[in-house]
Design an enzyme around this catalytic site. Structure first.
Site, mmCIF file in Angstrom:
data_model
loop_
_atom_site.group_PDB
_atom_site.id
_atom_site.type_symbol
_atom_site.label_atom_id
_atom_site.label_comp_id
_atom_site.label_asym_id
_atom_site.label_seq_id
_atom_site.Cartn_x
_atom_site.Cartn_y
_atom_site.Cartn_z
ATOM 1 N N ARG A 180 8.311 8.128 -15.056
ATOM 2 C CA ARG A 180 7.198 8.601 -14.220
ATOM 3 C C ARG A 180 6.244 9.455 -15.053
ATOM 4 O O ARG A 180 6.160 9.293 -16.265
ATOM 5 C CB ARG A 180 7.758 9.354 -13.021
ATOM 6 N N ASN A 222 20.403 17.592 -6.530
ATOM 7 C CA ASN A 222 19.077 17.033 -6.748
ATOM 8 C C ASN A 222 18.108 18.205 -6.662
ATOM 9 O O ASN A 222 17.732 18.627 -5.571
ATOM 10 C CB ASN A 222 18.723 15.972 -5.714
ATOM 11 N N PRO A 271 13.527 20.982 -3.072
ATOM 12 C CA PRO A 271 12.312 20.943 -2.262
ATOM 13 C C PRO A 271 11.822 19.531 -1.970
ATOM 14 O O PRO A 271 11.944 18.628 -2.781
ATOM 15 C CB PRO A 271 11.295 21.698 -3.121
ATOM 16 N N ASN A 272 11.302 19.412 -0.765
ATOM 17 C CA ASN A 272 10.657 18.197 -0.256
ATOM 18 C C ASN A 272 11.617 17.057 0.046
ATOM 19 O O ASN A 272 11.192 16.022 0.565
ATOM 20 C CB ASN A 272 9.545 17.714 -1.211
ATOM 21 N N GLU A 301 23.674 15.969 -11.905
ATOM 22 C CA GLU A 301 22.282 15.994 -11.452
ATOM 23 C C GLU A 301 21.910 14.593 -10.968
ATOM 24 O O GLU A 301 22.190 13.602 -11.647
ATOM 25 C CB GLU A 301 21.393 16.416 -12.622
ATOM 26 N N TYR A 360 11.066 7.041 -3.754
ATOM 27 C CA TYR A 360 12.269 7.671 -3.229
ATOM 28 C C TYR A 360 13.043 6.804 -2.236
ATOM 29 O O TYR A 360 14.092 7.216 -1.764
ATOM 30 C CB TYR A 360 11.900 9.009 -2.570
ATOM 31 N N ARG A 375 8.340 10.064 2.690
ATOM 32 C CA ARG A 375 7.625 10.533 1.499
ATOM 33 C C ARG A 375 7.708 9.499 0.375
ATOM 34 O O ARG A 375 8.794 9.180 -0.102
ATOM 35 C CB ARG A 375 8.236 11.848 1.014
ATOM 36 N N HIS A 415 18.760 12.118 -9.207
ATOM 37 C CA HIS A 415 17.359 11.903 -8.836
ATOM 38 C C HIS A 415 17.221 10.505 -8.253
ATOM 39 O O HIS A 415 17.768 9.544 -8.804
ATOM 40 C CB HIS A 415 16.438 12.051 -10.048
ATOM 41 N N ALA A 464 11.624 18.998 -7.834
ATOM 42 C CA ALA A 464 10.650 19.462 -8.832
ATOM 43 C C ALA A 464 11.168 20.629 -9.659
ATOM 44 O O ALA A 464 10.689 20.849 -10.774
ATOM 45 C CB ALA A 464 9.349 19.847 -8.135
#
Length: 148
Positions: A106, A73, A10-11, A97, A23, A18, A99, A76
């Site tokens: 974070r 990825n 998502p996103n 995975e 990112y 964003r 990111h 969330a």
């Protein structure tokens, strides 16, 4: 030969605009083009997909086989989805995975990945370079399997 899949959660369709401080400024289309180019140079197929719907991602993962390779990825969902973790484990697809941001540096809720324990590894915090490293690993992994 089996394929390499790159699934974005998502996103991630908002990349480029964003929160660039977390990112980066590259768009999802640019990232996909680059990783597909790396796969093509190695004579492999890479398919990239993005979804904001967890059920879609689950269906995509469940369609994979242990002969495929997944670069994921989960966004969330990294921190919330036992379903994605179980799908990867259930189909036994080798997975890395990825990111863009360093999830360990974070907010505290981002520090734990439910997905990482069923993956070969995790790349975090290298912006879009993380995808390139994951693709290089996937290529070596897939080519190594064809030599066995």
């Amino acid at each position: 030969m089996a394929s390499i899949y790159v699934f974005h959660g998502p996103n991630l369709n908002l990349l480029g605009t964003r929160e660039p401080q977390h990112y980066g400024v590259r768009t999802l289309a640019e990232i996909n083009q680059e990783v597909q180019g790396l796969a093509e140079q190695a004579g492999l197929n890479a398919e990239c997909r993005q979804t904001n719907h967890e059920g879609d991602l689950l269906d995509w993962i469940q369609a994979l086989t242990p002969e495929d390779f997944l670069i994921l990825n989960p966004g969330a969902w990294t921190h919330t989805s036992y379903a994605i973790r179980d799908a990867i484990s259930g189909v036994k697809v080798p997975t890395v995975e990825v990111h863009l941001s360093n999830i360990h540096a974070r907010e505290s809720f981002r520090e734990t990945s439910l997905i990482a324990p069923v993956c070969l590894g995790q790349i975090s915090g290298l912006e879009s370079d993380g995808y390139n490293l994951a693709m290089r690993f996937a290529i070596d992994y897939q080519i190594g399997r064809t030599k066995e």
